[in-house]
Design a protein around this motif. Structure first.
Motif, short mmCIF file in Angstrom:
data_model
loop_
_atom_site.label_atom_id
_atom_site.label_comp_id
_atom_site.label_asym_id
_atom_site.label_seq_id
_atom_site.Cartn_x
_atom_site.Cartn_y
_atom_site.Cartn_z
N ARG A 25 0.83 -1.21 0.00
CA ARG A 25 0.00 0.00 0.00
C ARG A 25 0.86 1.26 0.00
N LEU A 26 1.93 1.27 0.79
CA LEU A 26 2.80 2.44 0.86
C LEU A 26 3.37 2.78 -0.52
N VAL A 27 3.92 1.77 -1.20
CA VAL A 27 4.49 2.00 -2.53
C VAL A 27 3.40 2.40 -3.52
N TYR A 28 2.30 1.68 -3.50
CA TYR A 28 1.20 1.96 -4.43
C TYR A 28 0.69 3.39 -4.24
N ALA A 29 0.41 3.77 -3.01
CA ALA A 29 -0.15 5.10 -2.74
C ALA A 29 0.79 6.21 -3.22
N GLU A 30 2.08 6.04 -2.98
CA GLU A 30 3.03 7.06 -3.40
C GLU A 30 3.14 7.12 -4.92
N ALA A 31 3.31 5.97 -5.55
CA ALA A 31 3.52 5.94 -7.00
C ALA A 31 2.29 6.39 -7.78
N PHE A 32 1.12 5.96 -7.33
CA PHE A 32 -0.09 6.26 -8.10
C PHE A 32 -0.75 7.58 -7.72
N ALA A 33 -0.15 8.32 -6.79
CA ALA A 33 -0.61 9.69 -6.51
C ALA A 33 -0.06 10.65 -7.55
N GLU A 34 1.00 10.24 -8.23
CA GLU A 34 1.67 11.09 -9.21
C GLU A 34 0.88 11.16 -10.52
N PRO A 35 1.20 12.18 -11.32
CA PRO A 35 0.63 12.20 -12.67
C PRO A 35 1.15 10.96 -13.39
N TYR A 37 -1.65 9.23 -13.00
CA TYR A 37 -2.72 8.52 -12.30
C TYR A 37 -3.48 9.41 -11.33
N ARG A 38 -2.78 10.14 -10.48
CA ARG A 38 -3.38 11.06 -9.50
C ARG A 38 -4.46 10.37 -8.64
N GLU A 39 -4.14 9.19 -8.14
CA GLU A 39 -5.11 8.46 -7.32
C GLU A 39 -5.23 9.09 -5.94
N SER A 40 -6.45 9.15 -5.46
CA SER A 40 -6.77 9.71 -4.15
C SER A 40 -6.69 8.62 -3.09
N ALA A 41 -6.86 9.04 -1.84
CA ALA A 41 -6.92 8.06 -0.73
C ALA A 41 -8.07 7.08 -0.95
N HIS A 146 -1.43 3.20 -18.35
CA HIS A 146 -1.99 4.51 -18.67
C HIS A 146 -1.24 5.08 -19.88
N ALA A 147 -1.98 5.47 -20.90
CA ALA A 147 -1.35 5.95 -22.14
C ALA A 147 -0.45 7.15 -21.91
N ALA A 148 -0.76 7.97 -20.92
CA ALA A 148 0.05 9.17 -20.65
C ALA A 148 1.31 8.87 -19.83
N ASN A 149 1.45 7.66 -19.34
CA ASN A 149 2.64 7.29 -18.57
C ASN A 149 3.72 6.84 -19.54
N THR A 150 4.32 7.82 -20.20
CA THR A 150 5.26 7.52 -21.29
C THR A 150 6.49 6.76 -20.82
N ALA A 151 6.95 7.00 -19.61
CA ALA A 151 8.13 6.27 -19.10
C ALA A 151 7.81 4.79 -18.95
N ALA A 152 6.65 4.47 -18.39
CA ALA A 152 6.28 3.06 -18.23
C ALA A 152 6.05 2.40 -19.59
N VAL A 153 5.36 3.11 -20.49
CA VAL A 153 5.12 2.55 -21.83
C VAL A 153 6.46 2.24 -22.51
#
Length: 184
Positions: A25-35, A37-41, A146-153
């Motif tokens: 959860r710690l890793v997920y919350a930090e990584a997916f809060a970023e653009p 994804y911008r995931e909320s709590a 996510h299509a906008a996550n160009t680094a991951a793609v």
């Protein structure tokens, strides 16, 4: 010694991953809060309700990267697609019957792969990916990114993934690429 030289990647079954939920959860919350994804709590809470369901499946596999005092630095998890999976339904008009054929072993669904920002671009994601898929016996791996996550793609494509389609995997979702990696 470089700090990432001490990164340890462990593969976990469902019960072990469930016990390590707080680290995932710690890793997920930090990584997916970023653009992008911008995931909320609330999004994170929903993801971890699903995580508990996933870890209960006998075929679940997880991988956790840790680095000494830094604690958890990366996660990956997934499981083979079931014979009766609904995973392919949003892609029905862009895939063949053979693309969609599942038997519970053919395709490993990579559900999540995330690395904390301070440990990116150092091979941690690739190590997690390889640890997760090693020994699955699957013919192929599939994921949404996510299509906008160009680094991951770019990373997935460098690892040999090919684009099968672009879709919105759930109502209201941003566009995601569906990527497929042959494993044999």
């Amino acid at each position: 010694m470089h700090p990432d030289d001490a990164v340890r990647v462990s593969r976990l079954d469902g019960p072990a991953a469930a016990r390590a939920e707080d680290l995932f959860r710690l890793v997920y919350a930090e990584a997916f809060a970023e653009p992008s994804y911008r995931e909320s709590a609330a999004d994170v809470e929903a993801a971890f309700r699903r995580f508990r369901t996933h870890t209960a499946a006998p075929s679940f596999r997880g991988a956790l990267a840790t680095a000494g005092d830094a604690g958890p630095v990366g996660i990956a998890y997934g499981r083979p697609l079931a014979a009766d999976t609904k995973w392919w339904e949003p892609l029905h008009d862009r895939t063949t019957d053979d693309d969609r054929r599942e038997d519970g072993r053919r395709t490993f669904g990579l559900m999540e792969l995330a690395v904390r920002k301070a440990h990116r671009r150092r091979g941690v994601a690739r190590r997690l990916h390889d640890a997760l898929l090693s020994g699955t016996g699957a013919e192929r791996a599939v994921l949404h990114v996510h299509a906008a996550n160009t680094a991951a793609v770019a990373a997935y494509r460098a690892w040999g993934y090919e684009e099968l389609a672009t879709t919105r995997p759930w109502p209201g979702a941003d566009p995601h690429h569906v990527l497929l990696l042959p494993l044999h």
